[in-house]
Design an enzyme around this catalytic site. Structure first.
Site, PDB file in Angstrom:
ATOM      1  N   TYR A 194       0.850  -1.193   0.000  1.00  0.00           N
ATOM      2  CA  TYR A 194       0.000   0.000   0.000  1.00  0.00           C
ATOM      3  C   TYR A 194       0.893   1.253   0.000  1.00  0.00           C
ATOM      4  CZ  TYR A 194      -3.544   3.296   1.656  1.00  0.00           C
ATOM      5  OH  TYR A 194      -4.390   4.361   1.787  1.00  0.00           O
TER       6      TYR A 194
ATOM      7  N   THR B  90       1.449   3.831   1.720  1.00  0.00           N
ATOM      8  CA  THR B  90       2.163   4.371   2.885  1.00  0.00           C
ATOM      9  C   THR B  90       3.195   3.402   3.454  1.00  0.00           C
ATOM     10  OG1 THR B  90       0.530   3.453   4.388  1.00  0.00           O
ATOM     11  CG2 THR B  90       0.142   5.700   3.598  1.00  0.00           C
ATOM     12  N   LYS B  91       3.273   2.184   2.948  1.00  0.00           N
ATOM     13  CA  LYS B  91       4.106   1.163   3.585  1.00  0.00           C
ATOM     14  C   LYS B  91       5.589   1.300   3.169  1.00  0.00           C
ATOM     15  CE  LYS B  91       0.526  -0.004   5.670  1.00  0.00           C
ATOM     16  NZ  LYS B  91      -0.482  -1.024   5.599  1.00  0.00           N
ATOM     17  N   ASN B  92       6.451   0.507   3.772  1.00  0.00           N
ATOM     18  CA  ASN B  92       7.891   0.673   3.527  1.00  0.00           C
ATOM     19  C   ASN B  92       8.287   0.393   2.082  1.00  0.00           C
ATOM     20  OD1 ASN B  92       7.860   0.971   6.302  1.00  0.00           O
ATOM     21  ND2 ASN B  92       9.815  -0.094   6.588  1.00  0.00           N
TER      22      ASN B  92
END
Ligand SMILES: *Cc1c(COP(=O)(O)O)cnc(C)c1O
Length: 386
Positions: A186, A188-190
């Site tokens: 997604y 916003t993930k790393n």
């Protein structure tokens, strides 16, 4: 006044644009050769035996639960302090979420709270059938300890590794050795793709089941059917979801993966700068983490502070955006309805700690100036309270 600091900004590797254009020009854009290559690349990165790319971490969790073949309505242990998608996955798979309280220091269920929830189910005559554990903020849980505390076999425990890429324990990366670890790509993930997810598993059978169920339960995906020598015939042996990853997403993922180690290094540096600058500020708790033998993925920098909501507004006014991870499931209208008030009252530590949690901006593109601005605004607001 310098420009505002957003809570998060996705980073994209320079190679992404070319990779996408190549897929668009190739004549094949949905699940196909790029998805297979991304699965191999991600398996190599994790040291995983099998990786199946899917539409999201939420569908990954649901597919793993379905792949276990549990009886309908089975009790599944889950932290209440988690993302709603993880709870929805349990409900969509036809099971019953059973909320587990957290350990105050690590913000995840510990062996003690898991054992309490498991014992309650045993005395009610409905022992836990499975458990989802969560690597909150990038902190890798002690999977063996939690599995033992739940009294479960390792093939009944799923890791919600949405915050997990880059994390590891005792030298083993999250996703390298568990029965099932579910990742999110997604925005916003790393490792952002925009949308996407993956299941990493040590179990060939689970991988095969998830692979079929990610595309309706069809015995062959369309790439295989349209390949030279492929046949139009397929069977549906089990009901699946529409949860496949496209080759466009997979090509982005392959380019992103090459940049991930450097992004993880930057996250670690930013965390060290926050630790240094914020230590000792009045009213602020830096969550204590037992980092012995632990590789933290630093997905989130979570602090605890009383009267958090007022602080959020003060930071916002100073141009600093923040977020909260998470609003507990036990506070959400729908889950309160299906689980009942009694079940939702069983996580008192979560209820108390969740009111104080605050996530500060943390992402590879956060400049030293931007981080200084966060620190200055936070310091000013907390000193003014003192
Ligand atoms: C983001 C997140 C998810 C859901 O990931 P998607 O890929 O958006 O479905 C699940 N669990 C946790 C802990 C998350 O933070």
């Amino acid at each position: 006044m310098s420009s505002a600091v957003p809570f998060t900004v996705p980073s994209f590797a320079g190679e992404v644009a070319d990779a996408v254009v190549k897929v668009l020009d190739s004549g094949w854009v949905t699940t196909g050769p790029q998805t297979a290559a991304f699965e191999q690349d991600f398996a190599d990165y994790l040291g995983a035996a099998h990786v199946v790319a899917v539409a999201s971490c939420t569908t990954a969790l649901e597919l793993c639960l379905r792949g276990m073949g549990l009886p309908q309505g089975s009790p599944v242990l889950t932290p209440s302090l988690t993302f709603c998608g993880a709870i929805n996955a349990i409900l969509h798979a036809g099971h019953r979420p059973v909320l587990v309280d957290i350990d105050e220091d690590t913000l995840v269920p510990g062996p003690e709270t898991v054992a309490v929830a498991a014992a309650r189910l045993v005395s009610a005559g409905t022992p836990a059938a499975a458990m989802i554990v969560q690597n909150q903020g990038g902190y890798p849980v002690d999977l063996a300890a939690l599995t033992a505390a739940a009294g479960l076999d390792r093939t009944r425990v799923i890791e919600d590794a949405a915050h997990g890429p880059g994390a590891g324990r005792d030298g083993a990366p999250v996703g390298s050795s568990s029965y099932a670890a579910c990742f999110s790509f997604y925005a916003t993930k790393n490792m952002p793709i925009g949308e996407g997810g993956a299941v990493a598993t040590t179990d060939q059978e689970l991988a095969d089941r998830v692979r079929a169920m990610r595309l309706h339960g069809m015995s062959k995906d369309s790439w295989k059917r349209y390949m030279p020598g492929g046949s139009w015939r397929y069977d549906v042996k089990d009901i699946g979801l529409k949860a496949n990853m496209t080759d466009i997403q997979a090509s982005i993922g392959r380019a992103q993966l090459t940049a991930l180690p450097e992004w993880q290094r930057v996250r670690g540096e930013l965390v060290a700068r926050y630790d240094e600058a914020l230590r000792g500020l009045p009213g602020l708790t830096l969550p204590q983490r037992d980092l012995d033998g632990v590789q933290h993925a630093w997905h989130l920098y979570q602090i605890r502070v009383p009267e958090r909501d007022a602080l959020i507004a003060e930071l916002e006014a100073a141009g600093v955006a923040t977020s909260v991870h998470f609003i507990p499931a036990s506070h959400m209208t729908y889950y309160r309805g299906v689980l009942g008030e009694q079940e939702c009252a069983r996580v008192p530590v979560t209820d108390r700690v969740a009111e104080e949690l605050l996530s500060l901006p943390l992402y590879p593109g956060l400049s030293p100036d931007g981080q200084d601005r966060v620190v200055t605004a936070l310091t000013k607001a907390l000193r003014a309270r003192d």
